[in-house]
Design an enzyme around this catalytic site. Structure first.
Site, PDB file in Angstrom:
ATOM      1  N   SER A 162      -0.121  -0.485   7.169  1.00 57.91           N
ATOM      2  CA  SER A 162       1.304  -0.792   7.076  1.00 57.91           C
ATOM      3  C   SER A 162       1.695  -1.184   5.655  1.00 57.91           C
ATOM      4  O   SER A 162       1.066  -2.038   5.036  1.00 57.91           O
ATOM      5  CB  SER A 162       1.666  -1.945   8.016  1.00 57.91           C
ATOM      6  OG  SER A 162       1.523  -1.554   9.357  1.00 57.91           O
ATOM      7  N   ASP A 199      12.403  -3.065   8.083  1.00 52.57           N
ATOM      8  CA  ASP A 199      10.974  -3.361   7.933  1.00 52.57           C
ATOM      9  C   ASP A 199      10.454  -2.995   6.543  1.00 52.57           C
ATOM     10  O   ASP A 199       9.433  -2.318   6.400  1.00 52.57           O
ATOM     11  CB  ASP A 199      10.155  -2.640   9.013  1.00 52.57           C
ATOM     12  CG  ASP A 199       8.821  -3.341   9.270  1.00 52.57           C
ATOM     13  OD1 ASP A 199       8.475  -4.264   8.505  1.00 52.57           O
ATOM     14  OD2 ASP A 199       8.121  -2.953  10.228  1.00 52.57           O
ATOM     15  N   HIS A 207       7.171  -6.675   8.033  1.00 55.80           N
ATOM     16  CA  HIS A 207       6.273  -7.295   9.008  1.00 55.80           C
ATOM     17  C   HIS A 207       4.914  -7.649   8.399  1.00 55.80           C
ATOM     18  O   HIS A 207       4.169  -8.446   8.966  1.00 55.80           O
ATOM     19  CB  HIS A 207       6.102  -6.414  10.254  1.00 55.80           C
ATOM     20  CG  HIS A 207       5.175  -5.254  10.105  1.00 55.80           C
ATOM     21  ND1 HIS A 207       5.624  -3.958   9.922  1.00 55.80           N
ATOM     22  CD2 HIS A 207       3.825  -5.168  10.141  1.00 55.80           C
ATOM     23  CE1 HIS A 207       4.585  -3.134   9.858  1.00 55.80           C
ATOM     24  NE2 HIS A 207       3.486  -3.850   9.976  1.00 55.80           N
TER      25      HIS A 207
END
Length: 238
Positions: free
Chosen positions: A189, A119, A89
């Site tokens: 992230s 992911d 992502h």
């Protein structure tokens, strides 16, 4: 008459096996458990037993900011020949990203592997890096002290280090996660979850927010991340 004709046509369409198969089909890679390509073998760094305090500068230089347009995430080098992990992502649909090293140098990176369902993504830069993070084969243990490195919120906060403990282990849709209470924020992230010696245990991916939630972050176990992308490795010199 028109209503009856339309209803009859719709009923015929819904009973068509070809139509149902087309309607239920998902995009390639959306639900796959592993990357569709061939295995990729890299020179991965061997596990170390030196304390994180003695290796901090090396660890920080192995973690980068991944810039996509006006947004950013984090990533970390797993080999000295320029391969780094991040979240799918973070890179989105881009084939190319900007990788900003902790010394401020910005280099182009190419997304060479990505698996949306897990992911996770692998990016390659066209230069050798001085250091890469060692990976730990053994799983994390509950109450183990851990650290998160990344670029939370804005790029000026790159090389931020937070700490906590492994709180537990969770499973969502047959996918495993390490739960830890080390603070993470948007921008973390794709960054690494590391142990007291700076060995990677997992990849930052998401956290629970709202409803009084606090300190509930989830991390993809490093072994699962590599397996999902069909990446394996050997130690330099072996």
């Amino acid at each position: 008459m028109f209503h009856n004709a339309f209803a009859h046509a719709s009923e015929n369409l819904l009973t068509s096996t070809e139509f149902v198969a087309l309607a239920e089909r998902k995009e390639d890679g959306d639900s796959a458990r592993t990357f569709a390509g061939a295995d990729l073998k890299l020179q991965l760094m061997p596990e170390t037993d030196r304390s994180i305090e003695k290796r901090l500068e090396s660890i920080l230089s192995s973690v980068a900011t991944i810039r996509i347009g006006q947004g950013h995430g984090s990533g970390f080098f797993i080999s000295e020949d320029g391969y780094l992990l991040t979240n799918a992502h973070v890179v989105g649909e881009a084939d190319n990203v900007s990788v900003v090293l902790n010394n401020g140098l910005e280099v182009p990176g190419k997304v060479i592997r990505k698996l949306k369902s897990r992911d996770i993504a692998l990016v390659k830069v066209g230069l050798r890096v001085p250091t890469a993070l060692p990976l730990r084969a053994a799983q994390a243990t509950k109450l183990e002290r851990v650290f998160v490195v990344g670029t939370p919120l804005r790029e000026s906060l790159s090389s931020t280090v937070t700490s906590g403990i492994v709180s537990g282990f969770r499973s969502e849709k047959d996918q495993r996660y390490i739960q830890a209470d080390a603070p993470i924020s948007p921008g973390n992230s794709g960054g690494p979850l590391i142990d007291q010696n700076g060995n990677v245990l997992g990849v930052s991916v998401k956290k629970f927010i709202g409803g009084g939630a606090e300190g509930i972050g989830l991390f993809i176990p490093i072994n699962d991340a590599l397996a999902a992308l069909k990446v394996s490795g050997f130690s330099p010199g072996s």
